[in-house]
Structures are given as C-alpha cells and as structure tokens.
Design an enzyme around this catalytic site. Sequence first.
Site, PDB file in Angstrom:
ATOM      1  N   ASP A  71       1.025  -1.220  -0.030  1.00 25.06           N
ATOM      2  CA  ASP A  71       0.083  -0.004  -0.134  1.00 25.06           C
ATOM      3  C   ASP A  71       0.880   1.096   0.045  1.00 25.06           C
ATOM      4  O   ASP A  71       1.840   1.233   0.506  1.00 25.06           O
ATOM      5  CB  ASP A  71      -0.791   0.067   1.335  1.00 25.06           C
ATOM      6  CG  ASP A  71      -2.143  -0.918   0.985  1.00 25.06           C
ATOM      7  OD1 ASP A  71      -2.379  -1.239  -0.108  1.00 25.06           O
ATOM      8  OD2 ASP A  71      -2.626  -1.310   2.182  1.00 25.06           O
TER       9      ASP A  71
ATOM     10  N   ASP B 208      -6.671  -1.447  -5.162  1.00 28.27           N
ATOM     11  CA  ASP B 208      -7.787  -0.821  -4.289  1.00 28.27           C
ATOM     12  C   ASP B 208      -9.013   0.068  -5.089  1.00 28.27           C
ATOM     13  O   ASP B 208      -9.947  -0.051  -4.916  1.00 28.27           O
ATOM     14  CB  ASP B 208      -7.413  -0.518  -2.898  1.00 28.27           C
ATOM     15  CG  ASP B 208      -6.589  -1.405  -2.158  1.00 28.27           C
ATOM     16  OD1 ASP B 208      -6.797  -2.674  -2.316  1.00 28.27           O
ATOM     17  OD2 ASP B 208      -5.926  -1.094  -1.338  1.00 28.27           O
TER      18      ASP B 208
END
Length: 183
Positions: free
Chosen positions: A135, A153
């Site tokens: 991330d 995402d």
Amino acid sequence: MTHAPAGLAAPRAARAARHRLWWCLMGAAALLLSLDQFVKWTIATSLPRGEVMAITAWFNLVHVLNPGASFSFLAEAGGWQLHALTAVGVVVSAALAVLLWRGIRGRLVSAAYVGLIGGALGNVADRLRIGAVVDYLDLHWRGMHWPAFNLADIFIVGSAALLIVASLGSRDDSREVGRRGTT
C-alpha cells in the site's frame, strides 16, 4: 470448401465475436493488473518501507505492507488470512471471467468486472509474491489518516461503484417482455 447452413452461421459469428470481446476484456484486466504491479514495484524500489513522502498537505506517498484485507482487516489474524484472501481473489476473478465469457449485456457491468478482476489479481499477486499487499497512497487531514491503499484497491472500489450505478439504471429487457406477454 463447405459452408455452414444459413441458420448456423449467425450464431457462430455471434459466438466468435463474443469470444473476441472476452479476450479483449481479459487483456484490459491484465493491463490493469500490470499497471498496479508496476506502480507497486516503483514504490518498493524507490521508497524504503515505512518512509513517508509528503506530496500535499493532505496526501502522502508511503511504503507499507498490509497482510490483511481492506483497512488492514485481519492483519493480525496469524497468517491464515493470506491463503483465504488469495483464494477469494482467485475464485472471484475466475467467476467474473466466466460470467464475461458467457456474455454480459451492460458495458458498465463488463467494465466493473474487468476492474474487479484486475484489482483483485493485483493484490493476489502481492500476496503470492511477498505475503502481503503493498500500500502506498495515504490520505490525511488534521492528523487523521485514512488507511493506506493502492491502485488495485481503487480499481476494486471504482468497480463496485460502477456496479451500483449499473444496478440503478434500466432494468433487464426480459422483465418487460415477460410483462407484455402476460397482458
């Protein structure tokens, strides 16, 4: 050279066109997966893990590893989540690919399925490669940080939004045909 009877040529042509479209859709999903992996590789090679690069007053680039799911859900689950989340990503992607193979009427639904496949497999690739998802996008305001996330995402959430929009649109024509047939 033998020719197909006239009644069979049209269904074969339609099926061939549908299968060509499916390959294009899978190519688009592969492109999204590749883009996601390229950005993650760029972050991993240029920003040491745990580092923060301030971009604006409300946005940072970070390099963190998330062993869980969205919002670090199940991050502390002890390891079984790696296999479960990988399996879910692969099974859902395969199911959506089969649905696309069979044919989806709406362009929004097709685009959503492509985004879901690309995003899910982008995160699956991370889990298989390093045991966690990379991330790197960090949104924050006045000391409050949204959990870090990544391009995969965004594809998944954007695709879910497309499915909601598609569900609010026009209904399936078969319902209308059924109603007309009963009156």
